[in-house]
Scaffold this motif. Structure first.
Motif, PDB file in Angstrom:
ATOM      1  N   TYR A   1      62.547  33.605 -76.847  1.00 29.86           N
ATOM      2  CA  TYR A   1      61.785  32.361 -77.042  1.00 29.86           C
ATOM      3  C   TYR A   1      60.930  32.162 -75.803  1.00 29.86           C
ATOM      4  O   TYR A   1      61.270  32.603 -74.698  1.00 29.86           O
ATOM      5  CB  TYR A   1      62.721  31.164 -77.262  1.00 29.86           C
ATOM      6  N   ALA A   2      59.808  31.477 -76.000  1.00 28.67           N
ATOM      7  CA  ALA A   2      58.854  31.260 -74.907  1.00 28.67           C
ATOM      8  C   ALA A   2      58.878  29.799 -74.491  1.00 28.67           C
ATOM      9  O   ALA A   2      58.991  28.915 -75.340  1.00 28.67           O
ATOM     10  CB  ALA A   2      57.450  31.654 -75.341  1.00 28.67           C
ATOM     11  N   PRO A   3      58.786  29.510 -73.193  1.00 25.02           N
ATOM     12  CA  PRO A   3      58.726  28.111 -72.761  1.00 25.02           C
ATOM     13  C   PRO A   3      57.472  27.437 -73.298  1.00 25.02           C
ATOM     14  O   PRO A   3      56.391  28.037 -73.345  1.00 25.02           O
ATOM     15  CB  PRO A   3      58.691  28.207 -71.235  1.00 25.02           C
ATOM     16  N   SER A   4      57.611  26.187 -73.734  1.00 23.77           N
ATOM     17  CA  SER A   4      56.472  25.444 -74.270  1.00 23.77           C
ATOM     18  C   SER A   4      55.966  24.387 -73.300  1.00 23.77           C
ATOM     19  O   SER A   4      55.008  23.693 -73.597  1.00 23.77           O
ATOM     20  CB  SER A   4      56.866  24.767 -75.590  1.00 23.77           C
ATOM     21  N   THR A   5      56.601  24.231 -72.148  1.00 29.53           N
ATOM     22  CA  THR A   5      56.167  23.263 -71.159  1.00 29.53           C
ATOM     23  C   THR A   5      56.435  23.821 -69.770  1.00 29.53           C
ATOM     24  O   THR A   5      57.361  24.599 -69.569  1.00 29.53           O
ATOM     25  CB  THR A   5      56.896  21.918 -71.341  1.00 29.53           C
ATOM     26  N   GLN A   6      55.629  23.390 -68.814  1.00 30.45           N
ATOM     27  CA  GLN A   6      55.811  23.854 -67.438  1.00 30.45           C
ATOM     28  C   GLN A   6      56.563  22.835 -66.590  1.00 30.45           C
ATOM     29  O   GLN A   6      56.777  23.062 -65.412  1.00 30.45           O
ATOM     30  CB  GLN A   6      54.449  24.114 -66.799  1.00 30.45           C
ATOM     31  N   ASN A   7      56.981  21.745 -67.193  1.00 28.12           N
ATOM     32  CA  ASN A   7      57.593  20.668 -66.413  1.00 28.12           C
ATOM     33  C   ASN A   7      58.804  21.140 -65.611  1.00 28.12           C
ATOM     34  O   ASN A   7      58.872  20.908 -64.407  1.00 28.12           O
ATOM     35  CB  ASN A   7      57.969  19.516 -67.336  1.00 28.12           C
ATOM     36  N   PRO A   8      59.812  21.813 -66.209  1.00 25.17           N
ATOM     37  CA  PRO A   8      60.963  22.206 -65.401  1.00 25.17           C
ATOM     38  C   PRO A   8      60.760  23.490 -64.602  1.00 25.17           C
ATOM     39  O   PRO A   8      61.677  23.931 -63.918  1.00 25.17           O
ATOM     40  CB  PRO A   8      62.066  22.396 -66.451  1.00 25.17           C
ATOM     41  N   ARG A   9      59.558  24.099 -64.685  1.00 25.95           N
ATOM     42  CA  ARG A   9      59.374  25.390 -64.018  1.00 25.95           C
ATOM     43  C   ARG A   9      58.479  25.316 -62.790  1.00 25.95           C
ATOM     44  O   ARG A   9      58.474  26.235 -61.981  1.00 25.95           O
ATOM     45  CB  ARG A   9      58.776  26.396 -65.011  1.00 25.95           C
TER      46      ARG A   9
ATOM     47  N   ASN B   1      78.758  16.668 -83.721  1.00 24.34           N
ATOM     48  CA  ASN B   1      77.367  17.083 -83.854  1.00 24.34           C
ATOM     49  C   ASN B   1      77.315  18.458 -84.518  1.00 24.34           C
ATOM     50  O   ASN B   1      78.280  19.226 -84.472  1.00 24.34           O
ATOM     51  CB  ASN B   1      76.670  17.143 -82.483  1.00 24.34           C
ATOM     52  N   ASN B   2      76.169  18.759 -85.091  1.00 24.21           N
ATOM     53  CA  ASN B   2      75.989  20.111 -85.612  1.00 24.21           C
ATOM     54  C   ASN B   2      75.657  21.060 -84.460  1.00 24.21           C
ATOM     55  O   ASN B   2      75.471  20.641 -83.314  1.00 24.21           O
ATOM     56  CB  ASN B   2      74.897  20.145 -86.685  1.00 24.21           C
ATOM     57  N   ASN B   3      75.571  22.349 -84.748  1.00 19.13           N
ATOM     58  CA  ASN B   3      75.376  23.345 -83.689  1.00 19.13           C
ATOM     59  C   ASN B   3      74.059  23.157 -82.950  1.00 19.13           C
ATOM     60  O   ASN B   3      73.984  23.336 -81.733  1.00 19.13           O
ATOM     61  CB  ASN B   3      75.444  24.751 -84.282  1.00 19.13           C
ATOM     62  N   TYR B   4      73.012  22.790 -83.655  1.00 22.27           N
ATOM     63  CA  TYR B   4      71.698  22.676 -83.015  1.00 22.27           C
ATOM     64  C   TYR B   4      71.648  21.486 -82.054  1.00 22.27           C
ATOM     65  O   TYR B   4      71.094  21.585 -80.957  1.00 22.27           O
ATOM     66  CB  TYR B   4      70.605  22.553 -84.078  1.00 22.27           C
ATOM     67  N   ARG B   5      72.231  20.382 -82.470  1.00 26.56           N
ATOM     68  CA  ARG B   5      72.258  19.238 -81.563  1.00 26.56           C
ATOM     69  C   ARG B   5      73.213  19.491 -80.396  1.00 26.56           C
ATOM     70  O   ARG B   5      72.955  19.069 -79.268  1.00 26.56           O
ATOM     71  CB  ARG B   5      72.680  17.985 -82.331  1.00 26.56           C
ATOM     72  N   PHE B   6      74.304  20.190 -80.638  1.00 22.92           N
ATOM     73  CA  PHE B   6      75.219  20.553 -79.565  1.00 22.92           C
ATOM     74  C   PHE B   6      74.528  21.455 -78.555  1.00 22.92           C
ATOM     75  O   PHE B   6      74.709  21.304 -77.337  1.00 22.92           O
ATOM     76  CB  PHE B   6      76.448  21.241 -80.154  1.00 22.92           C
ATOM     77  N   VAL B   7      73.715  22.376 -79.034  1.00 25.06           N
ATOM     78  CA  VAL B   7      72.945  23.255 -78.146  1.00 25.06           C
ATOM     79  C   VAL B   7      71.987  22.432 -77.294  1.00 25.06           C
ATOM     80  O   VAL B   7      71.861  22.640 -76.075  1.00 25.06           O
ATOM     81  CB  VAL B   7      72.177  24.303 -78.971  1.00 25.06           C
ATOM     82  N   GLU B   8      71.313  21.484 -77.913  1.00 26.63           N
ATOM     83  CA  GLU B   8      70.357  20.652 -77.176  1.00 26.63           C
ATOM     84  C   GLU B   8      71.043  19.879 -76.054  1.00 26.63           C
ATOM     85  O   GLU B   8      70.540  19.815 -74.924  1.00 26.63           O
ATOM     86  CB  GLU B   8      69.677  19.694 -78.143  1.00 26.63           C
TER      87      GLU B   8
ATOM     88  N   ARG C   1      67.212  20.603 -68.243  1.00 23.50           N
ATOM     89  CA  ARG C   1      65.873  20.468 -68.852  1.00 23.50           C
ATOM     90  C   ARG C   1      66.028  20.274 -70.348  1.00 23.50           C
ATOM     91  O   ARG C   1      67.113  20.434 -70.916  1.00 23.50           O
ATOM     92  CB  ARG C   1      65.037  21.722 -68.590  1.00 23.50           C
ATOM     93  N   ASP C   2      64.917  19.932 -71.004  1.00 21.74           N
ATOM     94  CA  ASP C   2      64.896  19.788 -72.452  1.00 21.74           C
ATOM     95  C   ASP C   2      64.764  21.151 -73.124  1.00 21.74           C
ATOM     96  O   ASP C   2      64.345  22.143 -72.500  1.00 21.74           O
ATOM     97  CB  ASP C   2      63.733  18.893 -72.878  1.00 21.74           C
ATOM     98  N   ILE C   3      65.078  21.171 -74.399  1.00 20.96           N
ATOM     99  CA  ILE C   3      64.858  22.373 -75.200  1.00 20.96           C
ATOM    100  C   ILE C   3      63.360  22.660 -75.284  1.00 20.96           C
ATOM    101  O   ILE C   3      62.553  21.753 -75.493  1.00 20.96           O
ATOM    102  CB  ILE C   3      65.457  22.175 -76.611  1.00 20.96           C
ATOM    103  N   TYR C   4      62.987  23.915 -75.097  1.00 18.52           N
ATOM    104  CA  TYR C   4      61.569  24.269 -75.157  1.00 18.52           C
ATOM    105  C   TYR C   4      60.999  24.069 -76.555  1.00 18.52           C
ATOM    106  O   TYR C   4      59.936  23.497 -76.736  1.00 18.52           O
ATOM    107  CB  TYR C   4      61.377  25.730 -74.732  1.00 18.52           C
ATOM    108  N   SER C   5      61.692  24.560 -77.562  1.00 19.14           N
ATOM    109  CA  SER C   5      61.176  24.531 -78.924  1.00 19.14           C
ATOM    110  C   SER C   5      62.334  24.710 -79.889  1.00 19.14           C
ATOM    111  O   SER C   5      63.489  24.916 -79.486  1.00 19.14           O
ATOM    112  CB  SER C   5      60.135  25.645 -79.134  1.00 19.14           C
ATOM    113  N   GLU C   6      62.020  24.615 -81.171  1.00 20.08           N
ATOM    114  CA  GLU C   6      63.028  24.834 -82.204  1.00 20.08           C
ATOM    115  C   GLU C   6      63.536  26.273 -82.187  1.00 20.08           C
ATOM    116  O   GLU C   6      64.675  26.528 -82.577  1.00 20.08           O
ATOM    117  CB  GLU C   6      62.453  24.489 -83.579  1.00 20.08           C
TER     118      GLU C   6
END
Length: 262
Positions: free
Chosen positions: A8-16, A98-105, A114-119
């Motif tokens: 997966y590719a980062p979608s924001t530069q904020n945490p980097r 929570n479901n797996n996706y929200r648990f991952v987030e 940091r936040d999740i980059y993307s789906e």
């Protein structure tokens, strides 16, 4: 055969990007065992770990065995964080609700800061949870290059890069943006609850409140005295009245007799 982590590719530069702004209240405070000077510093570090993972730890949520190991140097801060993530409290409060996706987030926010980059990143880590379980997922995050570069073995994770110089406001804290329960479980528990108040409360600032001895404190008492009527007339029974002492208007003949007698 385990499935490798999808790309997966980062979608924001904020945490980097590197922080160039002047330190302020929104800048994170770093807790690390590299600069401990007293026992109080270790207590603050442990509390920071609880706040980062649990947001708030009650007495029943604490892990005294992990705390003891960390205090005596038997484990690192990274091992302490791993123990909190695999504790029964975290599984019961986050994974089971929570479901797996929200648990991952939520885990990425608390572990990587940091936040999740993307789906796609959420999907990639969701596959790891489904194939390797919670322990494998947590180990993947703690062993990742991103975690080791930013926090290493001795620093408590924190929310990185909340503020950018080109933005007027910083990002919301993770515990506010991603609450512990999702929408389904909040509805099951009856949250949010709307409370209606039948009386309107008036707030008076401290500087405008009447002080001791102020005449305004006795205004209600004075108004009560002014509105009160006079003493009510006494009630006398008709059987106790002396008829001879009751004044009455005399007629013309009676008046002449009275004048002649005088």
């Amino acid at each position: 055969m385990s499935i490798p982590l999808l790309s997966y590719a980062p979608s924001t530069q904020n945490p980097r990007v590197a922080g160039l702004e002047v330190a302020g209240e929104e800048q994170p405070r770093i807790f690390s065992t590299e600069n401990l000077l007293s026992t109080a510093d270790m207590n603050n570090l442990i509390e920071a770990g609880y706040r980062q993972i649990f947001f708030h730890a009650f007495a029943s949520d604490r892990e005294p065995f992990l705390e003891s190991q960390l205090r005596y140097g038997q484990i690192t801060v990274r091992d302490f964080i791993r123990g909190l993530l695999l504790s029964d409290t975290y599984k019961r409060s986050f994974y089971n609700l929570n479901n797996n996706y929200r648990f991952v987030e939520q885990c990425v926010q608390r572990i990587l800061g940091r936040d999740i980059y993307s789906e796609r990143e959420k999907l990639a880590w969701g596959v790891i949870v489904a194939t390797k379980g919670i322990e494998g997922f947590v180990d993947e995050l703690l062993d990742s290059e991103e975690y080791l570069d930013n926090f290493g073995y001795d620093t408590v994770p924190y929310q990185r890069r909340r503020v950018l110089p080109g933005r007027a406001e910083g990002e919301l804290p993770f515990n506010i943006k991603s609450p512990r329960y999702n929408e389904y479980h909040r509805a099951q528990l009856g949250f949010p609850q709307v409370i209606w108040q039948t009386s309107v409360r008036k707030y008076t600032p401290q500087e405008k409140k009447a002080k001791a001895g102020d005449p305004a404190n006795y205004l209600a008492m004075a108004q009560g005295l002014s509105n009160a009527g006079g003493n009510p007339p006494p009630k006398v029974s008709a059987f106790n009245v002396d008829i001879n002492k009751v004044p009455y208007r005399k007629t013309g003949e009676e008046a002449k007799e009275l004048v002649t007698a005088e």
